[in-house]
Design a protein around this motif. Structure first.
Motif, PDB file in Angstrom:
ATOM      1  N   ASP A 124       0.855  -1.187   0.000  1.00  0.00           N
ATOM      2  CA  ASP A 124       0.000   0.000   0.000  1.00  0.00           C
ATOM      3  C   ASP A 124       0.889   1.235   0.000  1.00  0.00           C
ATOM      4  O   ASP A 124       1.635   1.470   0.947  1.00  0.00           O
ATOM      5  N   SER A 125       0.814   2.031  -1.052  1.00  0.00           N
ATOM      6  CA  SER A 125       1.635   3.242  -1.154  1.00  0.00           C
ATOM      7  C   SER A 125       1.168   4.339  -0.199  1.00  0.00           C
ATOM      8  O   SER A 125       1.901   5.283   0.055  1.00  0.00           O
ATOM      9  N   LEU A 126      -0.034   4.215   0.320  1.00  0.00           N
ATOM     10  CA  LEU A 126      -0.670   5.244   1.159  1.00  0.00           C
ATOM     11  C   LEU A 126      -0.676   6.613   0.470  1.00  0.00           C
ATOM     12  O   LEU A 126      -0.685   7.652   1.123  1.00  0.00           O
ATOM     13  N   ASP A 134       7.640  10.041   0.073  1.00  0.00           N
ATOM     14  CA  ASP A 134       7.033   9.014   0.922  1.00  0.00           C
ATOM     15  C   ASP A 134       6.459   7.879   0.082  1.00  0.00           C
ATOM     16  O   ASP A 134       6.650   6.701   0.402  1.00  0.00           O
ATOM     17  N   ILE A 135       5.777   8.219  -0.991  1.00  0.00           N
ATOM     18  CA  ILE A 135       5.203   7.195  -1.876  1.00  0.00           C
ATOM     19  C   ILE A 135       6.312   6.317  -2.447  1.00  0.00           C
ATOM     20  O   ILE A 135       6.234   5.084  -2.405  1.00  0.00           O
ATOM     21  N   VAL A 136       7.346   6.953  -2.978  1.00  0.00           N
ATOM     22  CA  VAL A 136       8.444   6.217  -3.602  1.00  0.00           C
ATOM     23  C   VAL A 136       9.094   5.286  -2.580  1.00  0.00           C
ATOM     24  O   VAL A 136       9.303   4.089  -2.844  1.00  0.00           O
ATOM     25  N   LYS A 137       9.394   5.800  -1.406  1.00  0.00           N
ATOM     26  CA  LYS A 137      10.044   4.984  -0.372  1.00  0.00           C
ATOM     27  C   LYS A 137       9.153   3.822   0.069  1.00  0.00           C
ATOM     28  O   LYS A 137       9.628   2.695   0.211  1.00  0.00           O
ATOM     29  N   ARG A 138       7.868   4.079   0.299  1.00  0.00           N
ATOM     30  CA  ARG A 138       6.950   3.024   0.740  1.00  0.00           C
ATOM     31  C   ARG A 138       6.891   1.865  -0.240  1.00  0.00           C
ATOM     32  O   ARG A 138       6.747   0.714   0.157  1.00  0.00           O
ATOM     33  N   VAL A 139       6.969   2.180  -1.522  1.00  0.00           N
ATOM     34  CA  VAL A 139       6.878   1.137  -2.540  1.00  0.00           C
ATOM     35  C   VAL A 139       8.240   0.498  -2.787  1.00  0.00           C
ATOM     36  O   VAL A 139       8.406  -0.713  -2.649  1.00  0.00           O
ATOM     37  N   VAL A 140       9.213   1.287  -3.166  1.00  0.00           N
ATOM     38  CA  VAL A 140      10.500   0.762  -3.617  1.00  0.00           C
ATOM     39  C   VAL A 140      11.287   0.121  -2.483  1.00  0.00           C
ATOM     40  O   VAL A 140      12.056  -0.815  -2.707  1.00  0.00           O
ATOM     41  N   GLU A 141      11.095   0.584  -1.247  1.00  0.00           N
ATOM     42  CA  GLU A 141      11.827   0.022  -0.116  1.00  0.00           C
ATOM     43  C   GLU A 141      10.963  -0.888   0.764  1.00  0.00           C
ATOM     44  O   GLU A 141      11.377  -1.279   1.851  1.00  0.00           O
ATOM     45  N   ALA A 176       4.960  10.925  -8.404  1.00  0.00           N
ATOM     46  CA  ALA A 176       5.792   9.852  -7.852  1.00  0.00           C
ATOM     47  C   ALA A 176       5.960   8.683  -8.816  1.00  0.00           C
ATOM     48  O   ALA A 176       6.912   7.904  -8.691  1.00  0.00           O
ATOM     49  N   LEU A 177       5.071   8.566  -9.758  1.00  0.00           N
ATOM     50  CA  LEU A 177       5.003   7.357 -10.576  1.00  0.00           C
ATOM     51  C   LEU A 177       6.293   7.038 -11.329  1.00  0.00           C
ATOM     52  O   LEU A 177       6.754   5.893 -11.316  1.00  0.00           O
ATOM     53  N   GLU A 178       6.907   8.013 -11.965  1.00  0.00           N
ATOM     54  CA  GLU A 178       8.131   7.733 -12.719  1.00  0.00           C
ATOM     55  C   GLU A 178       9.237   7.206 -11.800  1.00  0.00           C
ATOM     56  O   GLU A 178       9.926   6.237 -12.134  1.00  0.00           O
ATOM     57  N   THR A 203      10.916   3.497 -12.179  1.00  0.00           N
ATOM     58  CA  THR A 203      12.361   3.324 -12.393  1.00  0.00           C
ATOM     59  C   THR A 203      13.037   2.676 -11.186  1.00  0.00           C
ATOM     60  O   THR A 203      13.951   1.874 -11.347  1.00  0.00           O
ATOM     61  N   GLY A 204      12.562   2.992  -9.991  1.00  0.00           N
ATOM     62  CA  GLY A 204      13.110   2.356  -8.789  1.00  0.00           C
ATOM     63  C   GLY A 204      12.879   0.855  -8.784  1.00  0.00           C
ATOM     64  O   GLY A 204      13.770   0.073  -8.407  1.00  0.00           O
ATOM     65  N   LEU A 205      11.701   0.439  -9.214  1.00  0.00           N
ATOM     66  CA  LEU A 205      11.402  -0.994  -9.289  1.00  0.00           C
ATOM     67  C   LEU A 205      12.218  -1.656 -10.397  1.00  0.00           C
ATOM     68  O   LEU A 205      12.778  -2.745 -10.207  1.00  0.00           O
ATOM     69  N   GLN A 206      12.321  -0.995 -11.533  1.00  0.00           N
ATOM     70  CA  GLN A 206      13.108  -1.541 -12.640  1.00  0.00           C
ATOM     71  C   GLN A 206      14.587  -1.626 -12.277  1.00  0.00           C
ATOM     72  O   GLN A 206      15.259  -2.600 -12.625  1.00  0.00           O
ATOM     73  N   ASP A 207      15.102  -0.643 -11.549  1.00  0.00           N
ATOM     74  CA  ASP A 207      16.495  -0.671 -11.104  1.00  0.00           C
ATOM     75  C   ASP A 207      16.772  -1.859 -10.191  1.00  0.00           C
ATOM     76  O   ASP A 207      17.906  -2.343 -10.116  1.00  0.00           O
ATOM     77  N   LYS A 208      15.736  -2.332  -9.506  1.00  0.00           N
ATOM     78  CA  LYS A 208      15.879  -3.500  -8.634  1.00  0.00           C
ATOM     79  C   LYS A 208      15.636  -4.803  -9.394  1.00  0.00           C
ATOM     80  O   LYS A 208      15.647  -5.873  -8.797  1.00  0.00           O
TER      81      LYS A 208
END
Length: 170
Positions: free
Chosen positions: A91-93, A102-109, A131-133, A137-142
């Motif tokens: 949940d990105s909240l 906050d959104i990026v961190k909640r999802v990617v981490e 936040a979407l981009e 990219t954070g998910l793809q980088d992982k």
């Protein structure tokens, strides 16, 4: 898709489909589905289903219950209407408007990030578009690949655990 969103943004509905994305049912009026009768549950699903079908010709088959509110009654009624119930695992909240970072961190981490994770984000939240981009990219980088949910879920011979994840087999 909720009924009101389909009515307010018909061109966006068509564009989402044209871009190759799944269209999923989120009920006509965004009610707590577990509190409704069988007839009301099915009406909530089929009203928006009909709107999308008439607008696009597309037959939706994915259903995310509003608020994540589901029980056996909701799942049974979804199946009766030809739907696969979907639940999220991250949940990105985003709807709480804590900001892009906050959104990026909640999802990617997230400690729940793994193959098959389903991420909940909202199209009307204040910071989601910004936040979407970075999320993608954070998910793809992982090393993760983003795929439509219809390619991710089991469609037969599965059961759902209490946390909303599917388990293959009977």
């Amino acid at each position: 898709m909720t009924g009101g969103w389909v009515e307010s943004y018909p061109d966006d509905v068509k564009a989402i489909l044209a871009d190759g994305h799944d269209l999923g049912n989120h009920s006509e009026n965004h009610k707590n589905m577990s509190q409704l009768s069988d007839e009301q549950c099915q009406e909530e699903l089929m009203k928006v289903h009909t709107k999308v079908q008439e607008l696009t010709g597309y037959e939706m088959c994915l259903f995310r219950p509003p608020y994540g509110d589901y029980d056996n009654h909701v799942i049974t009624n979804a199946h009766k209407c030809g739907y696969y119930p979907i639940q999220w695992s991250i949940d990105s909240l985003d709807w709480k408007d804590y900001g892009v970072d906050d959104i990026v961190k909640r999802v990617v981490e997230s400690d729940k990030l793994n193959n098959g994770a389903i991420i909940l984000m909202h199209n009307g939240a204040k910071y989601t578009a910004d936040a979407l981009e970075s999320v993608i990219t954070g998910l793809q980088d992982k090393g993760y690949e983003l795929v439509p949910i219809s390619q991710l879920i089991y469609k037969d011979k599965y059961h759902m655990k209490a946390d909303g994840t599917q388990v293959s087999g009977q």
